[in-house]
Design a protein around this motif. Structure first.
Motif, PDB file in Angstrom:
ATOM      1  N   UNK A   1       0.817  -1.205   0.000  1.00 29.55           N
ATOM      2  CA  UNK A   1       0.000   0.000   0.000  1.00 29.55           C
ATOM      3  C   UNK A   1       0.859   1.267   0.000  1.00 29.55           C
ATOM      4  N   UNK A   2       1.951   1.257   0.724  1.00 29.51           N
ATOM      5  CA  UNK A   2       2.798   2.457   0.795  1.00 29.51           C
ATOM      6  C   UNK A   2       3.657   2.660  -0.458  1.00 29.51           C
ATOM      7  N   UNK A   3       3.631   1.695  -1.364  1.00 27.96           N
ATOM      8  CA  UNK A   3       4.398   1.805  -2.611  1.00 27.96           C
ATOM      9  C   UNK A   3       3.515   2.113  -3.818  1.00 27.96           C
ATOM     10  N   UNK A   4       2.302   2.579  -3.591  1.00 29.46           N
ATOM     11  CA  UNK A   4       1.408   2.906  -4.699  1.00 29.46           C
ATOM     12  C   UNK A   4       2.061   3.938  -5.624  1.00 29.46           C
ATOM     13  N   UNK A   5       1.859   3.733  -6.941  1.00 29.80           N
ATOM     14  CA  UNK A   5       2.431   4.608  -7.975  1.00 29.80           C
ATOM     15  C   UNK A   5       3.947   4.593  -7.986  1.00 29.80           C
ATOM     16  N   UNK A   6       4.543   3.521  -7.529  1.00 32.27           N
ATOM     17  CA  UNK A   6       6.002   3.366  -7.532  1.00 32.27           C
ATOM     18  C   UNK A   6       6.382   2.040  -8.200  1.00 32.27           C
ATOM     19  N   UNK A   7       7.597   1.996  -8.662  1.00 36.86           N
ATOM     20  CA  UNK A   7       8.199   0.748  -9.114  1.00 36.86           C
ATOM     21  C   UNK A   7       8.892   0.114  -7.920  1.00 36.86           C
ATOM     22  N   UNK A   8       8.793  -1.194  -7.799  1.00 37.02           N
ATOM     23  CA  UNK A   8       9.460  -1.898  -6.711  1.00 37.02           C
ATOM     24  C   UNK A   8      10.239  -3.084  -7.260  1.00 37.02           C
ATOM     25  N   UNK A   9      11.320  -3.394  -6.583  1.00 34.82           N
ATOM     26  CA  UNK A   9      12.128  -4.570  -6.900  1.00 34.82           C
ATOM     27  C   UNK A   9      12.105  -5.488  -5.688  1.00 34.82           C
ATOM     28  N   UNK A  10      11.712  -6.743  -5.925  1.00 37.64           N
ATOM     29  CA  UNK A  10      11.657  -7.767  -4.884  1.00 37.64           C
ATOM     30  C   UNK A  10      12.802  -8.748  -5.064  1.00 37.64           C
ATOM     31  N   UNK A  11      13.172  -9.421  -3.970  1.00 39.66           N
ATOM     32  CA  UNK A  11      14.018 -10.599  -4.103  1.00 39.66           C
ATOM     33  C   UNK A  11      13.276 -11.606  -4.975  1.00 39.66           C
ATOM     34  N   UNK A  12      14.014 -12.479  -5.627  1.00 38.40           N
ATOM     35  CA  UNK A  12      13.406 -13.449  -6.541  1.00 38.40           C
ATOM     36  C   UNK A  12      12.331 -14.295  -5.855  1.00 38.40           C
ATOM     37  N   UNK A  13      12.517 -14.612  -4.583  1.00 35.04           N
ATOM     38  CA  UNK A  13      11.536 -15.432  -3.859  1.00 35.04           C
ATOM     39  C   UNK A  13      10.396 -14.593  -3.262  1.00 35.04           C
ATOM     40  N   UNK A  14      10.369 -13.288  -3.578  1.00 36.44           N
ATOM     41  CA  UNK A  14       9.345 -12.337  -3.130  1.00 36.44           C
ATOM     42  C   UNK A  14       9.302 -12.138  -1.618  1.00 36.44           C
ATOM     43  N   UNK A  15      10.367 -12.493  -0.935  1.00 38.83           N
ATOM     44  CA  UNK A  15      10.383 -12.403   0.524  1.00 38.83           C
ATOM     45  C   UNK A  15      10.706 -11.005   1.049  1.00 38.83           C
ATOM     46  N   UNK A  16      11.215 -10.140   0.173  1.00 35.15           N
ATOM     47  CA  UNK A  16      11.648  -8.828   0.651  1.00 35.15           C
ATOM     48  C   UNK A  16      11.630  -7.825  -0.497  1.00 35.15           C
ATOM     49  N   UNK A  17      11.238  -6.592  -0.196  1.00 33.23           N
ATOM     50  CA  UNK A  17      11.355  -5.511  -1.167  1.00 33.23           C
ATOM     51  C   UNK A  17      12.759  -4.940  -1.050  1.00 33.23           C
ATOM     52  N   UNK A  18      13.464  -4.914  -2.167  1.00 39.61           N
ATOM     53  CA  UNK A  18      14.837  -4.429  -2.171  1.00 39.61           C
ATOM     54  C   UNK A  18      14.910  -2.912  -2.355  1.00 39.61           C
ATOM     55  N   UNK A  19      14.156  -2.408  -3.328  1.00 36.42           N
ATOM     56  CA  UNK A  19      14.195  -0.988  -3.657  1.00 36.42           C
ATOM     57  C   UNK A  19      12.824  -0.539  -4.131  1.00 36.42           C
ATOM     58  N   UNK A  20      12.593   0.760  -4.055  1.00 40.82           N
ATOM     59  CA  UNK A  20      11.440   1.364  -4.705  1.00 40.82           C
ATOM     60  C   UNK A  20      11.907   2.660  -5.338  1.00 40.82           C
ATOM     61  N   UNK A  21      11.203   3.070  -6.400  1.00 36.64           N
ATOM     62  CA  UNK A  21      11.570   4.297  -7.098  1.00 36.64           C
ATOM     63  C   UNK A  21      10.393   4.774  -7.933  1.00 36.64           C
ATOM     64  N   UNK A  22      10.477   6.000  -8.381  1.00 39.78           N
ATOM     65  CA  UNK A  22       9.416   6.568  -9.211  1.00 39.78           C
ATOM     66  C   UNK A  22       9.498   6.119 -10.663  1.00 39.78           C
ATOM     67  N   UNK A  23      10.670   5.655 -11.083  1.00 36.73           N
ATOM     68  CA  UNK A  23      10.813   5.199 -12.471  1.00 36.73           C
ATOM     69  C   UNK A  23      11.520   3.853 -12.517  1.00 36.73           C
TER      70      UNK A  23
END
Length: 66
Positions: free
Chosen positions: A10-32
């Protein structure tokens, strides 16, 4: 997706996010997506899952009108 995952995204709405391959953790978020790619490259992370988090109040796909 479980409730905790939805609350987390929810806090990453309108953002790009990168997850670990196993989806266990969000690595980064950014606007582009370019910014995500740069962060992954600088961190030498090759096996991430990258996605855009749509706003909660907007439909995922356009509505069809007939």
């Amino acid at each position: 997706m479980n409730k905790n995952a939805l609350e987390l995204l929810f806090k990453y709405q309108n953002k790009w996010v990168a997850f670990k391959k196993d989806l266990s953790e969000i690595l980064f978020s950014a606007s582009s997506v370019k910014d995500i790619e740069l962060k992954l490259r600088k961190s030498r992370i090759e096996n991430a899952v990258v996605t855009f988090v749509n706003p909660a109040d907007k439909p995922f796909s356009p509505l069809c009108q007939g």
